[in-house]
Design a protein around this motif. Structure first.
Motif, short mmCIF file in Angstrom:
data_model
loop_
_atom_site.label_atom_id
_atom_site.label_comp_id
_atom_site.label_asym_id
_atom_site.label_seq_id
_atom_site.Cartn_x
_atom_site.Cartn_y
_atom_site.Cartn_z
N LEU A 158 -36.68 36.02 34.26
CA LEU A 158 -37.50 36.47 33.14
C LEU A 158 -37.06 37.82 32.56
O LEU A 158 -36.96 37.96 31.33
CB LEU A 158 -38.99 36.48 33.53
CG LEU A 158 -39.96 36.87 32.43
CD1 LEU A 158 -39.81 36.01 31.18
CD2 LEU A 158 -41.41 36.80 32.93
N PRO A 159 -36.78 38.84 33.41
CA PRO A 159 -36.36 40.12 32.83
C PRO A 159 -35.15 39.98 31.89
O PRO A 159 -35.07 40.66 30.87
CB PRO A 159 -36.02 40.97 34.06
CG PRO A 159 -36.87 40.40 35.15
CD PRO A 159 -36.90 38.92 34.88
N GLY A 160 -34.24 39.07 32.23
CA GLY A 160 -33.04 38.87 31.40
C GLY A 160 -33.34 38.18 30.08
O GLY A 160 -32.52 38.22 29.15
N LEU A 161 -34.50 37.53 29.98
CA LEU A 161 -34.86 36.83 28.73
C LEU A 161 -35.67 37.74 27.80
O LEU A 161 -35.74 37.50 26.60
CB LEU A 161 -35.69 35.58 29.04
CG LEU A 161 -35.03 34.50 29.90
CD1 LEU A 161 -36.02 33.36 30.14
CD2 LEU A 161 -33.78 33.96 29.21
N LEU A 162 -36.31 38.74 28.39
CA LEU A 162 -37.17 39.65 27.60
C LEU A 162 -36.33 40.73 26.93
O LEU A 162 -35.36 41.22 27.50
CB LEU A 162 -38.20 40.32 28.51
CG LEU A 162 -39.34 39.46 29.03
CD1 LEU A 162 -39.95 40.08 30.29
CD2 LEU A 162 -40.42 39.31 27.95
N ASN A 163 -36.72 41.10 25.72
CA ASN A 163 -36.10 42.26 25.07
C ASN A 163 -37.06 42.78 24.01
O ASN A 163 -38.19 42.29 23.89
CB ASN A 163 -34.73 41.89 24.47
CG ASN A 163 -34.86 40.81 23.41
OD1 ASN A 163 -35.61 40.96 22.45
ND2 ASN A 163 -34.17 39.69 23.59
N GLU A 164 -36.65 43.75 23.24
CA GLU A 164 -37.57 44.41 22.30
C GLU A 164 -37.98 43.47 21.16
O GLU A 164 -38.93 43.77 20.43
CB GLU A 164 -36.97 45.72 21.77
CG GLU A 164 -35.77 45.61 20.86
CD GLU A 164 -34.48 45.19 21.57
OE1 GLU A 164 -34.45 45.19 22.82
OE2 GLU A 164 -33.51 44.85 20.87
N ARG A 165 -37.31 42.31 21.03
CA ARG A 165 -37.72 41.36 19.97
C ARG A 165 -38.72 40.32 20.48
O ARG A 165 -39.23 39.52 19.71
CB ARG A 165 -36.50 40.60 19.42
CG ARG A 165 -35.35 41.42 18.89
CD ARG A 165 -35.56 42.13 17.57
NE ARG A 165 -36.47 41.60 16.59
CZ ARG A 165 -36.13 41.31 15.34
NH1 ARG A 165 -34.89 41.40 14.93
NH2 ARG A 165 -37.04 40.91 14.46
N THR A 166 -38.97 40.31 21.79
CA THR A 166 -39.89 39.29 22.35
C THR A 166 -41.32 39.59 21.89
O THR A 166 -41.82 40.69 22.09
CB THR A 166 -39.84 39.28 23.89
OG1 THR A 166 -38.48 39.29 24.31
CG2 THR A 166 -40.55 38.04 24.42
N ARG A 167 -41.95 38.61 21.28
CA ARG A 167 -43.33 38.77 20.82
C ARG A 167 -44.33 38.15 21.78
O ARG A 167 -45.47 38.59 21.85
CB ARG A 167 -43.50 38.13 19.43
CG ARG A 167 -42.76 38.84 18.33
CD ARG A 167 -43.44 40.17 17.97
NE ARG A 167 -42.51 41.07 17.32
CZ ARG A 167 -41.80 42.02 17.92
NH1 ARG A 167 -41.92 42.22 19.22
NH2 ARG A 167 -40.97 42.78 17.27
N LEU A 168 -43.91 37.10 22.46
CA LEU A 168 -44.87 36.36 23.28
C LEU A 168 -44.18 35.64 24.43
O LEU A 168 -43.07 35.14 24.26
CB LEU A 168 -45.57 35.32 22.40
CG LEU A 168 -46.62 34.50 23.15
CD1 LEU A 168 -48.02 35.00 22.83
CD2 LEU A 168 -46.52 33.03 22.85
N VAL A 169 -44.87 35.61 25.58
CA VAL A 169 -44.44 34.76 26.70
C VAL A 169 -45.57 33.77 26.95
O VAL A 169 -46.72 34.17 27.17
CB VAL A 169 -44.16 35.58 27.97
CG1 VAL A 169 -43.71 34.66 29.11
CG2 VAL A 169 -43.11 36.66 27.71
N ALA A 170 -45.25 32.48 26.89
CA ALA A 170 -46.25 31.42 27.16
C ALA A 170 -45.93 30.82 28.52
O ALA A 170 -44.81 30.38 28.76
CB ALA A 170 -46.18 30.34 26.07
N VAL A 171 -46.91 30.82 29.40
CA VAL A 171 -46.63 30.40 30.78
C VAL A 171 -47.82 29.63 31.34
O VAL A 171 -48.96 29.90 30.97
CB VAL A 171 -46.34 31.65 31.66
CG1 VAL A 171 -47.55 32.57 31.78
CG2 VAL A 171 -45.84 31.27 33.05
#
Ligand SMILES: Cc1ncc(COP(=O)(O)O)c(C=O)c1O
Length: 413
Positions: A158-171
């Protein structure tokens, strides 16, 4: 008084559990698809209709009763989810519709090039709304994988998928296909650290354990009352701040504030009567004393302990059925990481054939993908008819599991 220590008395409160198929007691193993209701839920719903139904907001008796019904249901759900205030509870047709509604509103705040993260362990109701919203806004979708060997979420990715453009994580909190419970608190913390919001699908988790939206700190969390012994109604928790700030797709006369601005059209007040009754049923499992929230926490902890015993009994027995493969976590030491929901296959038999064979003998199980198509694709089972799902809830018994295992042994030959 309902308690799990007297399962016969508890089961006697569920009219559907008294049904038979070809002279044998029906065994309801379809809880992940929908649970049965105790008489108090059925009575609450029929009482509402019998007393006289009405739309809300009028200056007469039955309309005021509809307002009171909605308020009681909202307070009950506030307690079940531990929301800060009842206005953070939104009712709707089902989780899927509520998620489409929020995704459409949230997407209005996204720009082309923004990103959202969905997981392969989710039911499609927490995937497709985000795929559509992302497509509408030119946002990019990233996928969080799971480990096929034990069906646990690949949280380390998950840390590798997140960045400053990420608006939402659906889980999802727990998988309706393979039963895995995910560390949602950690997902929320990682999402927030990246400046993203977190949307949690707790539909499968809610009947099995205590939900605490404040402890999770999630921005949104959705569940469905028919999965926890109530009627077909969806519930969305949202932090008041977001529910207030986001623009809802609504008709002009509807309220401008939460919860009204998110509750499109007329609610099913008979269902809302059943919502409060279902929550009170769960609270009663926690015995007397303390607030409803405290009784709910005790009741759900008792459910969790009973279900762990069911899981252990099933897993030990399943290991002795020739050709039976259980997907997901099968380690007895790790039962706290799963619900008692098992996706299985039996060598030489198609899932639909197994489900039909069991169905004729009174065992109600699902086969196929149960809308968790990403799970089945990743496991490579989608093209061959998915898997058979055996799902226990707290009203299931060890004796039912023994009957099921005997039937599976017979089928296995
Ligand atoms: C994990 C999960 N999420 C979402 C849904 C969709 O819920 P609803 O039927 O309320 O739209 C389901 C239904 O089976 C589910 O199991």
């Amino acid at each position: 008084m309902n308690t799990l220590s007297d399962l016969n008395a508890l089961r006697a409160q569920f009219p559907a559990l008294q049904r038979t198929v070809a002279g044998r007691p029906a065994v309801f193993l379809d809880g992940p698809g929908g649970t049965q209701s105790p008489a108090r839920v059925i009575d609450a719903m029929s009482d509402y209709l019998r007393r006289g139904s009405s739309n809300h907001g009028g200056h007469f008796l039955t309309s005021r009763e509809s307002d009171a019904t909605a308020e009681a249901a909202r307070l009950a759900m506030r307690d079940l989810l531990n929301a800060r205030r009842p206005e953070e509870i939104i009712f709707g047709q089902n989780m899927t519709s509520l998620t489409f509604s929020i995704s459409r509103a949230l997407a209005q705040t996204w720009q082309p090039g923004d990103e959202v993260i969905v997981t392969r362990l989710d039911h499609d109701a927490n995937i497709s709304p985000w795929l559509r919203a992302a497509a509408d806004r030119g946002a990019m979708v990233r996928w969080l994988d799971f480990h096929p060997a034990d069906c646990t979420l690949a949280l380390e990715e998950l840390p590798g998928l997140l960045n400053e453009r990420t608006r939402l994580v659906a889980v999802n909190y727990a998988s309706n296909a393979v039963g895995t419970i995910s560390d949602v608190g950690r997902v929320v913390a990682l999402a927030h650290a990246a400046g993203a919001l977190a949307y949690v699908d707790a539909v499968h988790y809610t009947p099995h354990d205590v939900v605490d939206v404040q402890a999770l700190d999630c921005d949104f969390l959705a569940c469905s009352v028919y999965k926890f012994f109530g009627p077909h109604t969806g519930v969305l928790y949202g932090k008041y701040e977001w529910l207030d700030r986001l623009a809802a797709y609504k008709v002009r006369p509807a309220a401008d504030e939460p919860p009204g601005k998110w509750e499109t059209g007329t609610q099913s007040y008979e269902s809302l009567s059943g919502v409060a009754a279902a929550v009170d049923y769960l609270a009663e499992l926690g015995g007397a004393g303390g607030s409803r929230r405290e009784r709910l926490a005790r009741g759900l902890s008792a459910i969790k302990a009973h279900e762990a015993a069911l899981s252990e009994h099933f897993l030990r027995g399943a290991a002795t059925v020739p050709g039976l493969r259980v997907y997901g976590l099968t380690d007895i030491e790790r039962l706290a990481e799963r619900t008692p929901t098992f996706a299985v296959e039996l060598a030489g038999h198609a899932p639909a054939e197994i489900a039909a064979w069991l169905g004729e003998r009174g065992f109600f199980v699902w086969d196929g993908h149960y809308y968790a198509i990403a799970v089945m694709e990743r496991l490579g089972t989608l093209a061959r008819g998915g898997l058979v799902r055996i799902g226990f809830v707290h009203y299931n018994t060890i004796a039912e599991i023994d009957r099921l295992l005997a039937a599976l042994r017979e089928l296995a030959g």
